[in-house]
Write an enzyme that holds these catalytic residues in place. Structure first.
Site, mmCIF file in Angstrom:
data_model
loop_
_atom_site.group_PDB
_atom_site.id
_atom_site.type_symbol
_atom_site.label_atom_id
_atom_site.label_comp_id
_atom_site.label_asym_id
_atom_site.label_seq_id
_atom_site.Cartn_x
_atom_site.Cartn_y
_atom_site.Cartn_z
ATOM 1 N N ARG A 1 40.734 7.125 -2.298
ATOM 2 C CA ARG A 1 41.591 6.332 -1.423
ATOM 3 C C ARG A 1 41.789 7.138 -0.141
ATOM 4 O O ARG A 1 41.305 8.261 -0.020
ATOM 5 C CB ARG A 1 42.907 5.910 -2.097
ATOM 6 C CG ARG A 1 43.416 6.736 -3.236
ATOM 7 C CD ARG A 1 43.903 8.077 -2.837
ATOM 8 N NE ARG A 1 44.794 7.985 -1.707
ATOM 9 C CZ ARG A 1 45.022 8.942 -0.837
ATOM 10 N NH1 ARG A 1 44.410 10.111 -0.964
ATOM 11 N NH2 ARG A 1 45.830 8.788 0.169
ATOM 12 N N GLY A 2 42.505 6.550 0.803
ATOM 13 C CA GLY A 2 42.615 7.171 2.117
ATOM 14 C C GLY A 2 41.481 6.625 2.977
ATOM 15 O O GLY A 2 40.313 6.595 2.536
ATOM 16 N N ALA A 3 41.826 6.210 4.191
ATOM 17 C CA ALA A 3 40.871 5.456 5.004
ATOM 18 C C ALA A 3 39.507 6.147 5.180
ATOM 19 O O ALA A 3 38.461 5.542 4.904
ATOM 20 C CB ALA A 3 41.515 5.137 6.353
ATOM 21 N N ASN B 1 49.813 1.831 8.586
ATOM 22 C CA ASN B 1 49.724 2.933 7.619
ATOM 23 C C ASN B 1 50.528 2.559 6.374
ATOM 24 O O ASN B 1 51.121 1.485 6.280
ATOM 25 C CB ASN B 1 50.232 4.244 8.245
ATOM 26 C CG ASN B 1 49.892 5.458 7.406
ATOM 27 O OD1 ASN B 1 48.749 5.593 6.943
ATOM 28 N ND2 ASN B 1 50.843 6.325 7.162
ATOM 29 N N LYS B 2 50.538 3.467 5.427
ATOM 30 C CA LYS B 2 51.195 3.246 4.136
ATOM 31 C C LYS B 2 52.602 2.687 4.308
ATOM 32 O O LYS B 2 53.341 3.114 5.183
ATOM 33 C CB LYS B 2 51.224 4.577 3.373
ATOM 34 C CG LYS B 2 51.846 4.548 2.006
ATOM 35 C CD LYS B 2 51.250 3.516 1.079
ATOM 36 C CE LYS B 2 49.756 3.624 0.936
ATOM 37 N NZ LYS B 2 49.149 2.481 0.219
ATOM 38 N N GLN C 1 51.544 8.766 -3.573
ATOM 39 C CA GLN C 1 50.488 9.618 -3.001
ATOM 40 C C GLN C 1 51.058 10.925 -2.445
ATOM 41 O O GLN C 1 50.362 11.935 -2.398
ATOM 42 C CB GLN C 1 49.742 8.869 -1.878
ATOM 43 C CG GLN C 1 48.874 7.730 -2.346
ATOM 44 C CD GLN C 1 49.605 6.413 -2.253
ATOM 45 O OE1 GLN C 1 50.817 6.352 -2.425
ATOM 46 N NE2 GLN C 1 48.877 5.353 -1.996
ATOM 47 N N ARG D 1 39.010 -3.274 -0.669
ATOM 48 C CA ARG D 1 40.364 -3.075 -0.132
ATOM 49 C C ARG D 1 40.377 -3.584 1.307
ATOM 50 O O ARG D 1 39.438 -3.312 2.065
ATOM 51 C CB ARG D 1 40.783 -1.589 -0.186
ATOM 52 C CG ARG D 1 41.048 -1.111 -1.609
ATOM 53 C CD ARG D 1 41.753 0.220 -1.638
ATOM 54 N NE ARG D 1 43.159 0.106 -1.284
ATOM 55 C CZ ARG D 1 43.957 1.169 -1.075
ATOM 56 N NH1 ARG D 1 43.475 2.384 -1.163
ATOM 57 N NH2 ARG D 1 45.230 0.993 -0.774
ATOM 58 N N ASP E 1 45.569 3.868 8.603
ATOM 59 C CA ASP E 1 44.442 3.106 8.038
ATOM 60 C C ASP E 1 43.751 2.233 9.074
ATOM 61 O O ASP E 1 42.626 1.798 8.877
ATOM 62 C CB ASP E 1 44.934 2.235 6.882
ATOM 63 C CG ASP E 1 45.366 3.129 5.744
ATOM 64 O OD1 ASP E 1 46.508 3.616 5.773
ATOM 65 O OD2 ASP E 1 44.536 3.367 4.850
#
Ligand code: MRU
Length: 382
Positions: free
Chosen positions: A53-55, A255-256, A204, A90, A245
């Site tokens: 995960r993570g862009a 973002n998150k 996370q 995603r 992201d």
């Protein structure tokens, strides 16, 4: 970065030169487990289930997912099938589409073994570029940390940085985006201390950022998500540093979930709020991120349950809400550009404006407008 003294990356090509190795991030922080991706379906599952995960890492994994598809069948039909499946894995991080488009561009006009080789070569280059970009973000961003350190009244007082989610090396191939300036400062002997938002519901921050900072020896403290405002009011945060992201052409930052609230608290308290971003995260085709960026909604279980390790070492998942309460699980939010102090990119620290982004990345801004292929990403020289 280092784990128990050993240098690791998040994604690699296995010894057979074809299958792809990853760290299964769903098992951290309690277990360190790696996994192999043999098929494009494995890559889809790894992205969807957040093993990766993570862009930037999603982009690299998607790129290798297309390589795995082409290895089995180098036809255009197979390429497009795998592209569609990976693209749907995603929705929010634009790096996923960027990685897929890079491979599609690299294999265009080729056939058979040459096509497969070109795909693998571009995927490997994407990984190397990611590291070079993050190192450049580190070199530019560390100047902000150095400036705060120079203003500290007591010598040796650490620079207090708050971060949300995981924009560390685990979210990229190496170094991370938001953590690159932090690791660079640590490397240069500048004292830093990181407030790590736990980042419900997937944790996370608590599970990944805390783990990687701890493994690398960076001082940090995990805090509940709602703590940042309190710390800022008491002067305990020098700057906020987050990843993203997707950044729109007008510099809105997706973002998150929860990032927006941190930006509001930072704005109210006069705390600098910086976003670290590699240029593949800029989406010049989007002007208004609130209206146009798809916000992923994930399974209710992520909010309704918690997973952790019991005292006797078992990994258990427990329910934490009433059985029949409905749940909403939005994974990302948008921080408007007006709340962002600056964007730390591989080409320097920019103002959060459309003009600054377009001036720093003219080839990408122009290419998106014209629909032309994008130029390879190159960090700026110091
Ligand atoms: O849902 P995740 O874990 O993929 O979300 C990750 C983030 O929001 C990160 O902060 C973002 O991708 C930046 S990663 C360098």
């Amino acid at each position: 970065m280092k784990v128990d003294g050993k240098h690791l990356r998040t994604i690699w090509l296995e010894e057979d030169g074809r299958t792809v190795g990853i760290i299964d991030q769903t098992r951290l922080p309690h277990e360190f487990v790696t996994a192999r991706l043999d098929t494009p379906e494995h890559a889809v599952t790894a992205i969807r289930s957040m093993q990766v995960r993570g862009a930037p890492l999603i982009g690299a994994t998607a790129a290798y997912g297309l390589c795995l598809a082409l290895r089995a069948d180098a036809s255009d039909a197979a390429l497009e099938r795998a592209y569609a499946a990976l693209f749907a894995a995603r929705p929010t991080a634009i790096n996923l589409k960027w990685g897929l488009d890079e491979i599609r561009g690299a294999v265009d006009g080729l056939a058979g073994a040459a096509r497969v080789a070109a795909a693998y070569a571009r995927a490997a280059a994407i990984c190397e570029e990611d590291i070079a970009i993050n190192r450049a973000i580190g070199r530019h961003g560390v100047k902000l940390i150095e400036a705060v350190a120079a203003r500290k009244k007591k010598p040796g007082q650490p620079v207090e940085i708050l971060t949300h989610c995981n924009a560390g090396w685990l979210a990229t191939v190496d170094w991370g985006t938001a953590t690159a300036p932090i690791y660079t400062a640590h490397e240069r002997g500048i004292g830093v201390h990181v407030w790590v938002d736990e980042t419900r519901p997937r944790n996370q921050g608590a599970a990944l950022t805390a783990w990687e900072l701890g493994k690398h020896g960076v001082p940090h403290t995990v805090i509940a998500d709602n703590t940042g405002g309190h710390l800022m009011q008491r002067g305990r945060v020098d700057l906020v540093l987050v990843g993203t992201d997707r950044v729109s052409a007008n510099a809105d930052v997706c973002n998150k979930i929860g990032t927006y609230l941190k930006a509001l608290a930072a704005f109210d308290n006069g705390v600098a709020f910086y976003v670290a971003l590699p240029s593949p995260t800029i989406d010049f085709s989007v002007s208004d991120a609130v209206a146009e960026v798809p916000i992923e909604e994930r399974a209710p279980e992520e909010v309704a349950t918690m997973t952790g390790r019991t005292a006797d070492g078992r990994i258990e998942t427990v329910a934490i809400i009433p059985e029949n309460s409905p749940v909403a699980n939005y994974a990302f939010d948008v921080t408007p550009a007006r709340l962002v102090t600056g964007l730390i990119t591989e080409r320097g620290v920019l103002g959060a404006t459309r003009a600054a982004l377009a001036a720093a990345f003219p080839e990408r801004a122009g290419a998106t407008r014209a629909g032309a292929p994008r130029a390879p990403v190159r960090p700026a020289a110091e």
